[in-house]
Design a protein around this motif. Sequence first.
Motif, PDB file in Angstrom:
ATOM      1  N   SER A  90      37.322-136.357 -17.425  1.00  0.00           N
ATOM      2  CA  SER A  90      36.660-136.641 -16.228  1.00  0.00           C
ATOM      3  C   SER A  90      34.938-136.212 -16.395  1.00  0.00           C
ATOM      4  CB  SER A  90      37.093-135.684 -15.139  1.00  0.00           C
ATOM      5  OG  SER A  90      36.245-135.613 -13.913  1.00  0.00           O
ATOM      6  N   ALA A  91      34.109-136.869 -15.932  1.00  0.00           N
ATOM      7  CA  ALA A  91      32.860-136.354 -16.134  1.00  0.00           C
ATOM      8  C   ALA A  91      32.255-135.360 -15.133  1.00  0.00           C
ATOM      9  CB  ALA A  91      32.092-137.911 -16.050  1.00  0.00           C
ATOM     10  N   VAL A  92      33.238-135.120 -14.109  1.00  0.00           N
ATOM     11  CA  VAL A  92      32.885-133.861 -13.275  1.00  0.00           C
ATOM     12  C   VAL A  92      32.503-132.591 -13.941  1.00  0.00           C
ATOM     13  CG1 VAL A  92      33.687-132.750 -11.300  1.00  0.00           C
ATOM     14  CG2 VAL A  92      34.099-135.137 -11.366  1.00  0.00           C
ATOM     15  N   LYS A  93      31.518-131.944 -13.694  1.00  0.00           N
ATOM     16  CA  LYS A  93      31.151-131.010 -14.530  1.00  0.00           C
ATOM     17  C   LYS A  93      31.384-129.748 -13.549  1.00  0.00           C
ATOM     18  CE  LYS A  93      27.939-133.377 -17.654  1.00  0.00           C
ATOM     19  NZ  LYS A  93      26.365-133.369 -18.099  1.00  0.00           N
ATOM     20  N   ALA A  94      31.661-128.407 -14.431  1.00  0.00           N
ATOM     21  CA  ALA A  94      31.594-127.266 -13.836  1.00  0.00           C
ATOM     22  C   ALA A  94      30.208-126.221 -13.672  1.00  0.00           C
ATOM     23  CB  ALA A  94      32.809-126.205 -14.307  1.00  0.00           C
ATOM     24  N   GLU A  95      30.136-125.431 -12.900  1.00  0.00           N
ATOM     25  CA  GLU A  95      29.061-124.571 -13.184  1.00  0.00           C
ATOM     26  C   GLU A  95      29.459-123.124 -13.427  1.00  0.00           C
ATOM     27  OE1 GLU A  95      27.216-124.484  -9.306  1.00  0.00           O
ATOM     28  OE2 GLU A  95      27.129-126.639  -8.856  1.00  0.00           O
ATOM     29  N   ALA A  96      28.522-122.429 -14.292  1.00  0.00           N
ATOM     30  CA  ALA A  96      28.870-121.140 -14.554  1.00  0.00           C
ATOM     31  C   ALA A  96      29.012-120.247 -13.440  1.00  0.00           C
ATOM     32  CB  ALA A  96      27.891-120.709 -15.564  1.00  0.00           C
ATOM     33  N   ASP A  97      30.021-119.327 -13.472  1.00  0.00           N
ATOM     34  CA  ASP A  97      30.280-118.044 -12.530  1.00  0.00           C
ATOM     35  C   ASP A  97      30.405-118.606 -11.121  1.00  0.00           C
ATOM     36  OD1 ASP A  97      29.466-116.104 -14.602  1.00  0.00           O
ATOM     37  OD2 ASP A  97      27.251-116.590 -14.267  1.00  0.00           O
ATOM     38  N   ARG A  98      31.007-119.720 -11.038  1.00  0.00           N
ATOM     39  CA  ARG A  98      31.476-120.441  -9.791  1.00  0.00           C
ATOM     40  C   ARG A  98      32.874-120.366  -9.871  1.00  0.00           C
ATOM     41  NH1 ARG A  98      30.364-126.258  -7.011  1.00  0.00           N
ATOM     42  NH2 ARG A  98      32.026-125.974  -5.390  1.00  0.00           N
ATOM     43  N   ALA A  99      33.442-119.736  -8.845  1.00  0.00           N
ATOM     44  CA  ALA A  99      35.299-119.768  -8.789  1.00  0.00           C
ATOM     45  C   ALA A  99      35.702-121.225  -8.354  1.00  0.00           C
ATOM     46  CB  ALA A  99      35.643-118.868  -7.788  1.00  0.00           C
ATOM     47  N   TYR A 100      36.830-122.036  -8.992  1.00  0.00           N
ATOM     48  CA  TYR A 100      37.164-123.011  -8.804  1.00  0.00           C
ATOM     49  C   TYR A 100      38.688-122.860  -8.448  1.00  0.00           C
ATOM     50  CZ  TYR A 100      32.898-125.267 -10.472  1.00  0.00           C
ATOM     51  OH  TYR A 100      31.488-125.491 -10.546  1.00  0.00           O
ATOM     52  N   LEU A 101      39.238-123.489  -7.599  1.00  0.00           N
ATOM     53  CA  LEU A 101      40.637-123.524  -7.338  1.00  0.00           C
ATOM     54  C   LEU A 101      40.966-125.009  -8.125  1.00  0.00           C
ATOM     55  CD1 LEU A 101      43.364-122.335  -6.169  1.00  0.00           C
ATOM     56  CD2 LEU A 101      42.958-123.768  -4.259  1.00  0.00           C
TER      57      LEU A 101
END
Length: 225
Positions: A90-101
């Motif tokens: 997936s091309a969806v990116k994450a951000e640093a220091d952000r909590a994800y479920l």
Amino acid sequence: QIRFCLLEHDVIPCDVRYEYVTVGASKYVETQFIPTKDTKTEMKLAFTDVSASQTPFCARGTATSANTYTMFYIANAGWRFDFGNNQNSSAVKAEADRAYLIETDSSGLSVDGNQVILATAGQFTALGRLALFASHYGNTSYDNNFTGRFYHFRAWDAQSNLALDLLPCSVNGEVCFYDRVSKTYLHPSAAISPDGAAVADNGYAVTASTGVLPLTDGGFLVIIK
């Protein structure tokens, strides 16, 4: 005299229960769980650095593309879920220091309730035990380690039974992970820093104990005197 007491929390037998712990490089945690096509997972985490490729969990044998059940985050590129014999990106990116479920099942991978990977696979069983925070080959040669905050991990088997429910805590000053299903502690490959706020009341009551105590399910306790 009759007294009614409502038991609101499960009991976590440990010294401290953490909201999260900070996982550094070269750390991993092995479980005995072997995923199948119908396994479901739920994991809450936050990456320290999204410019590095890393592995929240992995179960595979000696080949990288055969009967694998592995979740990657690829540096600056997005999520990847290797499921069966397929690599799904997936091309969806994450951000640093952000909590994800993050949730996975037979349909793919979702982040905060939004499906970012759609996947299909035939029947398979992973060729290795599930490990957190690193990829591996047949439960050896751990690398591509996750670094960041870890909150919890849960996995369900093919019959939708909860198979793992891991929460970070400390026992005798050592950070470990209490599995509410097996009522045992899983210990990391090397020391992990707590660095998280201790949970005083987040659905679990902490008991200072180094032994394995039975969990108390929510319900009513009736005392007759």
